[in-house]
Design an enzyme around this catalytic site. Structure first.
Site, PDB file in Angstrom:
ATOM      1  N   TYR A  42      36.828  55.379  48.598  1.00 39.76           N
ATOM      2  CA  TYR A  42      37.613  54.897  47.474  1.00 39.76           C
ATOM      3  C   TYR A  42      37.430  55.797  46.262  1.00 39.76           C
ATOM      4  O   TYR A  42      36.331  56.292  46.015  1.00 39.76           O
ATOM      5  CB  TYR A  42      37.187  53.474  47.091  1.00 39.76           C
ATOM      6  CG  TYR A  42      37.506  52.408  48.122  1.00 39.76           C
ATOM      7  CD1 TYR A  42      38.373  52.646  49.184  1.00 39.76           C
ATOM      8  CD2 TYR A  42      36.936  51.140  48.021  1.00 39.76           C
ATOM      9  CE1 TYR A  42      38.671  51.668  50.110  1.00 39.76           C
ATOM     10  CE2 TYR A  42      37.228  50.148  48.941  1.00 39.76           C
ATOM     11  CZ  TYR A  42      38.086  50.410  49.988  1.00 39.76           C
ATOM     12  OH  TYR A  42      38.375  49.437  50.899  1.00 39.76           O
ATOM     13  N   GLU A  54      30.783  27.344  40.436  1.00 39.50           N
ATOM     14  CA  GLU A  54      32.221  27.052  40.451  1.00 39.50           C
ATOM     15  C   GLU A  54      32.750  26.627  39.082  1.00 39.50           C
ATOM     16  O   GLU A  54      33.966  26.681  38.859  1.00 39.50           O
ATOM     17  CB  GLU A  54      32.514  25.971  41.491  1.00 39.50           C
ATOM     18  CG  GLU A  54      32.300  26.452  42.924  1.00 39.50           C
ATOM     19  CD  GLU A  54      32.502  25.374  43.958  1.00 39.50           C
ATOM     20  OE1 GLU A  54      32.876  25.713  45.101  1.00 39.50           O
ATOM     21  OE2 GLU A  54      32.269  24.187  43.641  1.00 39.50           O
TER      22      GLU A  54
END
Length: 407
Positions: A311, A388
């Site tokens: 990448y 979360e």
């Protein structure tokens, strides 16, 4: 932490965080569904189906990939205008989960250890939030649900399949969020310029002549040549690359021989190269085989050098990165924005998108409650756990970015 955002009080961002909190049950449910059923690579049938179900009923034009398990949602605003692209990557890692979570992976040897399940869930809820505010949009939002980020070049394949063309006009700006357990929960971090490194894996094979370990003079031993290469390659970094250009070269595997009394014919080195500029990358990819070939010759051996494409450097657009900070400050509050001083030496295929479109990647903290970020299990750990309660911050940041660009 930053001072108050110059966009603080902007009515466009009013209520976004509250709206994201209202969507939290949907966001968490999708995240946990994906976490229990992780899939790796480019073909993600369960994940793709879950995304399509999450987008069902929204006023979107939906496309799926031809040769990969991607999903693209296109939201047309009430008025014409620019195009914004938002990305969430979807694939998991080859790792056995050891978190003890009640929604832990049910797939042996596969885990969402980099938080891509949270990325998908945040982007799906952002699509719902923006669909509800379609009348406020002058332009188009492209939601890019991407497979194969973990070394499979998924972003590049989606570019090849036309993700930048689905809106019938060029994409003007782009944003990807990445969750991290190593930052305070709910805090967004971004920086201009390079934010993540390029990555190349390489293999050096040294060939000599095997023989009996008691008589090395009758053989050509590749092991001393391999050992000399390890140290020499570190010297190359310090002598050929500027100290102001961070570069990491790691030899992570050395393989040679089968037992203690045989000199092997071959030895192998495997490693990784990380740089923050394409110039440094090009220099090192030329220097590694040159140095190794000369060391091998000095030991009477030969070498071959293989390198993957890897990448590129992930480079944020300066203006977009600054705007992301301002938007997050206005949406989340100043205490939830922390400018990022140094880039990371990990790599991202979002780099391919940023080569084509002015945009940014930003990191969203999700350190578990009661844990110091410095002590938290990191991304790619079999024990990593994300808070979360940070997810509404990501949902609202995605939405705010689109609303700002399509005003």
């Amino acid at each position: 932490m930053t001072n108050q955002s110059p966009l603080a009080g902007d009515p466009r961002f009013s209520g976004l965080l509250d709206a994201a909190h209202a969507l939290q049950p949907n966001t968490v449910a999708l995240r946990r569904q994906l976490h229990q059923h992780p899939e790796q690579g480019l073909a993600l049938p369960h994940t793709q189906a879950a995304v399509l179900a999450a987008l069902d009923g929204l006023d979107l034009r939906v496309h799926t990939g031809d040769g990969l398990g991607s999903v693209i949602g296109v939201l047309d605003g009430a008025r014409p205008g620019p195009t914004v692209l938002l990305r969430g990557d979807m694939d998991a890692l080859p790792l056995q989960e050891d978190t003890g979570l009640p929604f832990a992976s049910q797939v042996d040897g596969s885990m969402h250890a980099c938080g891509h399940d949270t990325h998908v869930a945040m982007l799906a809820s952002a699509a719902r939030l923006l669909a509800d505010r379609r009348d406020e949009l002058a332009g188009t939002v492209v939601f890019m649900f991407q497979p194969g980020e973990e070394g499979h070049y998924g972003a590049k394949f989606m570019l090849d399949e036309g993700v930048l063309d689905v809106a019938d006009r060029p994409v003007d700006r782009a944003l990807a969020l990445h969750i991290t357990s190593k930052e305070t929960s709910g805090v967004l971090r971004c920086r201009p310029g390079p934010i993540m490194a390029s990555a190349n894996s390489f293999t050096i094979r040294i060939t000599g002549k095997g023989g009996h370990a008691s008589n090395p003079s009758d053989a050509v031993d590749p092991v001393p040549a391999a050992a000399a290469m390890v140290g020499a390659l570190q010297t190359v970094v310090t002598r050929r690359i500027s100290v102001f250009e961070p570069t990491v070269l790691t030899i992570a595997r050395i393989t040679a021989g089968t037992t203690s009394n045989i000199i092997p014919e071959t030895a192998e080195l495997e490693g990784t190269l990380r740089t923050l500029s394409e110039a440094s990358r090009a220099t090192m990819l030329a220097e590694i085989p040159r140095v190794c070939a000369q060391i091998a010759a000095a030991h009477g051996c030969t070498t071959t050098f293989e390198v993957d494409a890897g990448y590129p450097v992930t480079i944020n657009d300066d203006e977009v990165a600054a705007r992301v900070h301002d938007i997050a400050g206005a949406t989340l509050g100043a205490r939830h924005v922390n400018p990022m001083t140094n880039p990371l030496m990990g790599a991202e295929d979002w780099s391919y998108v940023l080569q084509r479109v002015p945009g940014a990647m930003a990191f969203l903290g999700a350190c578990p409650p009661g844990v110091d970020p410095g002590d938290a299990a990191p991304n790619h750990s079999n024990r990593v756990h994300f808070d979360e309660s940070a997810l509404p911050h990501g949902v609202s940041t995605y939405a705010a970015f689109a609303l700002d660009m399509l005003r």
